[in-house]
Design a protein around this motif. Structure first.
Motif, short mmCIF file in Angstrom:
data_model
loop_
_atom_site.label_atom_id
_atom_site.label_comp_id
_atom_site.label_asym_id
_atom_site.label_seq_id
_atom_site.Cartn_x
_atom_site.Cartn_y
_atom_site.Cartn_z
N ASP A 56 0.95 -1.13 0.11
CA ASP A 56 -0.22 0.07 -0.13
C ASP A 56 0.75 1.27 -0.05
O ASP A 56 0.47 2.22 -0.92
N LEU A 57 1.68 1.33 1.05
CA LEU A 57 2.43 2.67 1.12
C LEU A 57 3.85 2.34 0.50
O LEU A 57 4.45 3.35 -0.12
N PHE A 58 4.82 1.38 0.84
CA PHE A 58 6.18 1.24 0.28
C PHE A 58 6.31 1.52 -1.29
O PHE A 58 6.90 2.20 -1.73
N TYR A 59 5.46 0.55 -1.95
CA TYR A 59 5.35 0.59 -3.26
C TYR A 59 4.80 1.81 -3.86
O TYR A 59 5.48 2.73 -4.81
N PHE A 60 3.49 2.13 -3.59
CA PHE A 60 2.69 3.27 -4.20
C PHE A 60 3.27 4.85 -3.92
O PHE A 60 2.80 5.57 -4.64
N GLN A 61 3.92 4.92 -2.81
CA GLN A 61 4.41 5.98 -2.28
C GLN A 61 5.44 6.93 -3.28
O GLN A 61 5.35 8.13 -3.50
#
Length: 379
Positions: free
Chosen positions: A131-136
């Motif tokens: 959710d956060l690590f890739y899409f940030q």
């Protein structure tokens, strides 16, 4: 307290919701993807199969949805009942005190604007792996993530790394306990599926090869170690077609099983017979399959994207792949495990203790229910 859970039809959501007691609570689950019911406890009211058309299907809709999404989003309310419309209706009917959405891109983006209009509702966001690590790092996603985190009252994660990431992206709420995505594992039941270490002859590989998974690099490394594998059976489970084709095309002596070939229970059963488990990807939170391997006593060799996996895997109980694209590094780690440099018995004991202290079902069930009990006290 009325709790409305929002998720896709997922085993992780099912396991989490199944942990929630119904004392002083009314529980509702909305399948945001409208793909069908889950096997949940009777006290959970399920809202499924909700999508309906307003007009007949128009030629070109699919193309617009896939290729011109902003334009499609503008006309979707004319075509069918939207997520926003359905959520407004559910809020009116249920009057939830709490909305708990699992996952960001599919389950939290589409509901953010609606929840913004209902300040009296507490919003819990359950962060899943990428959710956060890739899409940030994706420009069109970062703004949406920030808007969700700006509204969210409570953040629940499966690793400490994502708490730090969420704060850097604008989350200002409290830090809740780190809890596995699917809750915990019934260790007593699973113990019956675990073979002693000296009887294990399987090297188990997760077969994901997609935007995140890098199974082919593991398979290439293993193919270069065939002389070291004479006493082992290599099984690749949940294999994407490209993985199965690679094994077949190169006549490798490995068994590649398709993504739907095994049930979740059968995967656990296989892990209980495996000496080594290998999972390799470029992005994740705390991998659920890694937790299952630890619980079932398989020695893990696991990638460490963003430094999440290292929160559980130390030198005593597993090996970390630092570069998931390096066949040479993966080969070296497998060779280390196969040439007597790893004490599998010691790692087995270490992971048994780790499972009892962090992954036990009853332990995590108490943490999950405390989360909601603390919310009740705030009302």
């Amino acid at each position: 307290m009325r709790i409305l859970f929002i998720s896709m039809n997922s085993i992780h959501a099912k396991r989490w919701i199944s942990n929630v007691d119904n004392d002083h609570r009314e529980l509702y689950w909305w399948d945001i993807t409208s793909s069908g019911k889950m096997n949940l406890q009777e006290n959970v009211t399920q809202i499924t199969d909700w999508k309906s058309r307003k007009i007949k299907y128009l030629k070109g809709e699919y193309f617009l949805r896939k290729n011109l999404r902003p334009l499609y989003d503008l006309i979707e309310p004319i075509l069918q009942v939207t997520i926003a419309e359905k959520l407004e209706l559910l809020i009116k009917e249920i009057q939830p005190d709490v909305i708990h959405s699992f996952e960001m891109q599919t389950c939290s983006y589409p509901i953010q604007k609606v929840i913004n209009k209902h300040k009296n509702i507490s919003w819990i966001y359950g962060c899943w792996g990428n959710d956060l690590f890739y899409f940030q790092n994706k420009k069109n996603h970062k703004y949406k993530i920030q808007q969700v985190l700006k509204r969210v009252n409570y953040l629940q994660t499966d690793c400490s790394r994502d708490i730090i990431l969420a704060k850097s992206l604008g989350y200002k709420g409290p830090e809740l306990d780190v809890i596995p995505t699917g809750g915990g594992f019934n260790l007593n039941e699973l113990n019956a599926l675990k073979l002693p270490i000296n009887q294990r002859k399987i090297i188990l590989v997760k077969g994901y090869e997609n935007i995140f998974g890098r199974a082919l690099n593991v398979i290439k490394a293993l193919s270069e170690l065939k002389e070291n594998l004479s006493h082992y059976e290599v099984i690749i489970f949940a294999s994407h077609p490209i993985v199965m084709d690679y094994v077949k095309r190169n006549s490798l002596p490995f068994k590649a099983l398709s993504k739907d070939a095994l049930s979740h229970f059968e995967v656990l059963e296989l892990m209980g017979k495996s000496l080594i488990y290998i999972g390799n990807n470029i992005s994740d939170g705390m991998p659920n399959t890694l937790l299952e391997a630890i619980t079932m006593g398989a020695f893990p060799i696991q990638s460490n994207p963003g430094g999440a996996t290292i929160e559980l895997i130390k030198m005593e109980n597993g090996l970390l792949i630092e570069n998931p694209d390096s066949v040479l590094e993966i080969k070296g780690l497998i060779l280390k495990a196969l040439t007597g440099k790893i004490d599998f018995e010691k790692a087995f004991v270490y992971n048994e203790e780790l499972s009892k202290s962090k992954l036990d079902y009853d332990f995590n069930r108490q943490k999950i229910n405390k989360l909601y009990s603390d919310l009740i006290k705030s009302y």
